[in-house]
Scaffold this motif. Structure first.
Motif, PDB file in Angstrom:
ATOM      1  N   ARG A 121       0.832  -1.210   0.000  1.00  0.00           N
ATOM      2  CA  ARG A 121       0.000   0.000   0.000  1.00  0.00           C
ATOM      3  C   ARG A 121       0.862   1.254   0.000  1.00  0.00           C
ATOM      4  N   ILE A 122       1.941   1.235   0.784  1.00  0.00           N
ATOM      5  CA  ILE A 122       2.843   2.390   0.822  1.00  0.00           C
ATOM      6  C   ILE A 122       3.404   2.664  -0.570  1.00  0.00           C
ATOM      7  N   ALA A 123       3.831   1.619  -1.266  1.00  0.00           N
ATOM      8  CA  ALA A 123       4.389   1.802  -2.611  1.00  0.00           C
ATOM      9  C   ALA A 123       3.342   2.377  -3.560  1.00  0.00           C
ATOM     10  N   ALA A 124       2.104   1.858  -3.484  1.00  0.00           N
ATOM     11  CA  ALA A 124       1.042   2.347  -4.371  1.00  0.00           C
ATOM     12  C   ALA A 124       0.697   3.799  -4.065  1.00  0.00           C
ATOM     13  N   ALA A 133       0.878   9.781  -4.968  1.00  0.00           N
ATOM     14  CA  ALA A 133       1.286  11.109  -4.492  1.00  0.00           C
ATOM     15  C   ALA A 133       2.264  11.755  -5.462  1.00  0.00           C
ATOM     16  N   ALA A 134       3.199  10.957  -5.979  1.00  0.00           N
ATOM     17  CA  ALA A 134       4.164  11.498  -6.952  1.00  0.00           C
ATOM     18  C   ALA A 134       3.443  11.992  -8.204  1.00  0.00           C
ATOM     19  N   GLY A 135       2.423  11.253  -8.645  1.00  0.00           N
ATOM     20  CA  GLY A 135       1.644  11.676  -9.816  1.00  0.00           C
ATOM     21  C   GLY A 135       0.922  12.989  -9.574  1.00  0.00           C
ATOM     22  N   GLU A 175      -1.929  10.091   4.917  1.00  0.00           N
ATOM     23  CA  GLU A 175      -2.022   8.627   5.006  1.00  0.00           C
ATOM     24  C   GLU A 175      -0.638   7.996   4.979  1.00  0.00           C
ATOM     25  N   LEU A 176       0.217   8.476   4.089  1.00  0.00           N
ATOM     26  CA  LEU A 176       1.577   7.931   4.014  1.00  0.00           C
ATOM     27  C   LEU A 176       2.349   8.160   5.309  1.00  0.00           C
TER      28      LEU A 176
END
Length: 201
Positions: free
Chosen positions: A114-117, A122-124, A154-155
């Protein structure tokens, strides 16, 4: 209805405007039902026919505009959404409330997924806001800005909770592991449940 504040449109044009402005990123839209929605709004007196439109070889389309009642209804609805907090039930929050049903080690790996997704999302959003900075007024980007802040919050929580799991700093982890390994409710949790039942009686 809020789209019709700008001008009368036909349902296909409403769909096109919503897509063009990326509103499907923040509003759950069923494009196939827009004609039905407009007909229902007309039935309730919120929109009315406001002419027709024909472009090129396309068939003539009926334009719909807001009635005075529709304008009031749309404003009241939007004002409530902005001003009145409503208890929402995000699916992730639901999953967290039921977390002990997952094996402990699997859950840790799923948090990493989930963190990776979420970091990708967020980067997008950051990139989109950077690319559009200075080309669009901030007001047209405010939902993307809000979404980015929610993702970052959330992150922040996910990273902290994941680190606490690694440090063994989450109370109840021993019971979670026991439940995962044995399939039986640990004694400490059983006693908590019994105490709650006694209080209810």
């Amino acid at each position: 209805m809020v789209t019709l504040f700008e001008r009368p449109m036909h349902p296909y044009e409403i769909a096109r405007v919503l897509r063009l402005r990326g509103k499907d990123q923040s509003i759950k839209i069923n494009y196939g039902s827009l004609y039905t929605v407009v007909r229902n709004l007309e039935k309730h007196g919120f929109v009315e026919e406001a002419g027709t439109d024909r472009r090129g070889n396309r068939p003539e389309r009926t334009l719909y505009g807001l009635t005075p009642a529709g304008r009031r209804e749309a404003r009241d609805w939007l004002a409530d959404l902005v001003a009145v907090p409503v208890r929402e039930y995000p699916l992730f929050e639901t999953a967290l409330s039921l977390l002990m049903a997952l094996p402990y080690d699997e859950a840790r790996a799923l948090f990493d997924d989930r963190i990776a997704a979420r970091e990708g999302e967020a980067a997008g959003h950051r990139e989109a806001l950077r690319d559009l900075d200075g080309t669009l007024p901030r007001l047209l980007l405010v939902e993307t800005e809000f979404r980015l802040h929610m993702l970052e919050a959330e992150l922040n929580w996910l990273h902290g909770f994941r680190a606490d799991l690694d440090r063994g700093a989450v109370g109840g982890t021993d019971e979670w592991r026991e439940l995962s390994e044995t399939g039986r409710l640990p004694e400490t949790l059983r006693k908590l449940e019994e105490a709650a039942n006694d209080d209810a009686d």
